[in-house]
Design a protein around this motif. Structure first.
Motif, mmCIF file in Angstrom:
data_model
loop_
_atom_site.group_PDB
_atom_site.id
_atom_site.type_symbol
_atom_site.label_atom_id
_atom_site.label_comp_id
_atom_site.label_asym_id
_atom_site.label_seq_id
_atom_site.Cartn_x
_atom_site.Cartn_y
_atom_site.Cartn_z
ATOM 1 N N SER A 40 0.853 -1.183 0.000
ATOM 2 C CA SER A 40 0.000 0.000 0.000
ATOM 3 C C SER A 40 0.892 1.236 0.000
ATOM 4 O O SER A 40 1.630 1.444 0.952
ATOM 5 C CB SER A 40 -0.902 -0.004 1.237
ATOM 6 N N PRO A 41 0.887 2.013 -1.087
ATOM 7 C CA PRO A 41 0.111 1.849 -2.308
ATOM 8 C C PRO A 41 0.656 0.687 -3.147
ATOM 9 O O PRO A 41 1.805 0.260 -2.947
ATOM 10 C CB PRO A 41 0.308 3.189 -3.030
ATOM 11 N N PRO A 42 -0.149 0.171 -4.088
ATOM 12 C CA PRO A 42 0.281 -0.981 -4.884
ATOM 13 C C PRO A 42 1.618 -0.773 -5.598
ATOM 14 O O PRO A 42 2.416 -1.704 -5.711
ATOM 15 C CB PRO A 42 -0.857 -1.160 -5.894
ATOM 16 N N GLU A 43 1.907 0.449 -6.048
ATOM 17 C CA GLU A 43 3.163 0.724 -6.748
ATOM 18 C C GLU A 43 4.378 0.617 -5.825
ATOM 19 O O GLU A 43 5.512 0.608 -6.292
ATOM 20 C CB GLU A 43 3.138 2.121 -7.395
ATOM 21 N N GLY A 44 4.160 0.501 -4.528
ATOM 22 C CA GLY A 44 5.255 0.365 -3.573
ATOM 23 C C GLY A 44 6.113 -0.861 -3.832
ATOM 24 O O GLY A 44 7.291 -0.892 -3.483
ATOM 25 N N ILE A 45 5.557 -1.868 -4.473
ATOM 26 C CA ILE A 45 6.322 -3.073 -4.793
ATOM 27 C C ILE A 45 7.466 -2.759 -5.754
ATOM 28 O O ILE A 45 8.475 -3.457 -5.781
ATOM 29 C CB ILE A 45 5.395 -4.186 -5.348
ATOM 30 N N PHE A 46 7.334 -1.672 -6.512
ATOM 31 C CA PHE A 46 8.380 -1.283 -7.462
ATOM 32 C C PHE A 46 9.615 -0.731 -6.751
ATOM 33 O O PHE A 46 10.655 -0.546 -7.379
ATOM 34 C CB PHE A 46 7.866 -0.224 -8.441
ATOM 35 N N ASP A 47 9.536 -0.445 -5.470
ATOM 36 C CA ASP A 47 10.658 0.114 -4.707
ATOM 37 C C ASP A 47 11.748 -0.905 -4.404
ATOM 38 O O ASP A 47 12.802 -0.544 -3.890
ATOM 39 C CB ASP A 47 10.167 0.712 -3.383
ATOM 40 N N TYR A 48 11.503 -2.168 -4.703
ATOM 41 C CA TYR A 48 12.462 -3.230 -4.400
ATOM 42 C C TYR A 48 13.085 -3.720 -5.703
ATOM 43 O O TYR A 48 12.406 -4.345 -6.520
ATOM 44 C CB TYR A 48 11.760 -4.371 -3.647
ATOM 45 N N PRO A 49 14.374 -3.455 -5.920
ATOM 46 C CA PRO A 49 15.002 -3.745 -7.218
ATOM 47 C C PRO A 49 15.244 -5.226 -7.495
ATOM 48 O O PRO A 49 15.344 -5.620 -8.648
ATOM 49 C CB PRO A 49 16.330 -2.990 -7.151
ATOM 50 N N THR A 50 15.318 -6.048 -6.463
ATOM 51 C CA THR A 50 15.540 -7.480 -6.663
ATOM 52 C C THR A 50 14.447 -8.252 -5.952
ATOM 53 O O THR A 50 14.183 -8.033 -4.772
ATOM 54 C CB THR A 50 16.923 -7.906 -6.122
ATOM 55 N N TRP A 51 13.818 -9.154 -6.700
ATOM 56 C CA TRP A 51 12.738 -9.966 -6.169
ATOM 57 C C TRP A 51 13.161 -11.426 -6.119
ATOM 58 O O TRP A 51 13.959 -11.888 -6.931
ATOM 59 C CB TRP A 51 11.505 -9.874 -7.058
ATOM 60 N N ILE A 52 12.591 -12.153 -5.199
ATOM 61 C CA ILE A 52 12.728 -13.600 -5.194
ATOM 62 C C ILE A 52 11.379 -14.144 -5.639
ATOM 63 O O ILE A 52 10.350 -13.855 -5.023
ATOM 64 C CB ILE A 52 13.112 -14.129 -3.803
ATOM 65 N N LEU A 53 11.387 -14.866 -6.743
ATOM 66 C CA LEU A 53 10.166 -15.460 -7.269
ATOM 67 C C LEU A 53 10.056 -16.881 -6.725
ATOM 68 O O LEU A 53 10.997 -17.664 -6.829
ATOM 69 C CB LEU A 53 10.189 -15.472 -8.793
ATOM 70 N N SER A 54 8.912 -17.196 -6.150
ATOM 71 C CA SER A 54 8.703 -18.495 -5.523
ATOM 72 C C SER A 54 7.519 -19.188 -6.191
ATOM 73 O O SER A 54 6.404 -18.664 -6.209
ATOM 74 C CB SER A 54 8.427 -18.312 -4.030
#
Length: 185
Positions: A40-54
């Protein structure tokens, strides 16, 4: 810890992770994916440059290359995902980040993952159960309190997350929340 050549991630490295969203389906033919964000807000997920996909017990590290709102949703482009076929392979994957990468909050603010698992009791000591999860309703967040061993009864309760009205105390170290709530409600 991860192997940079393959992007495989060893999840047993002691680092705790939190799910921030889910890749839902491909978008177009160049590897873009639609994403449902829990932030929250949904675009906050863009603040993390590296993701772990599970997905299906496998974990892979991918850098976020591009992201944007698209219609009423969000779409992303990830490293090593540049075709629709590769995007289809990642549809349904959870997006995780290390809990240590989340920003510090003010004293009276909490992440949902911090509240999940807390024991909930009333001011007079009646144990209602344990917070299973939370969800948004628009007006306020709602805590789903499920019965567990030692709780008053076998009822699931939905309690509004209202710090000034319902929530009396949150003690993360004791894994406990005290609420002003009628157990019959």
């Amino acid at each position: 810890m991860h192997d940079d050549a393959t992007g495989d991630v060893a999840m047993s490295d002691g680092e705790q992770h939190v799910v921030l969203g889910r890749l839902t389906s491909p978008h177009g033919v160049k590897g873009w994916l639609k994403i449902y964000s829990y932030t929250s807000p949904p675009e906050g997920i863009f603040d993390y440059p590296t993701w772990i996909l599970s997905k299906r017990g496998e974990h892979h590290s991918r850098r976020l290359l591009d992201a944007r709102p698209q219609g009423k949703g969000l779409v992303v482009r990830l490293e090593e995902v540049d075709t629709r076929e590769l995007a289809e392979q990642w549809a349904g994957a959870d997006v995780l980040v290390a809990k240590s990468s989340l920003p510090e909050l003010e004293d009276d603010d909490y992440y949902w993952h911090q509240l999940e698992g807390l024991d909930v009791q009333t001011c007079d000591g009646t144990w209602l159960g344990r917070i299973d999860h939370l969800f948004e309703t628009g007006a306020n967040d709602v805590m789903v309190v499920r019965p567990c061993e030692g709780s008053l009864d076998d009822r699931e309760r939905l309690l509004p997350f209202l710090p000034d009205d319902v929530i009396v105390e949150i003690d993360l170290s004791a894994k406990r929340m005290v609420v002003e709530w009628d157990p019959e409600f």
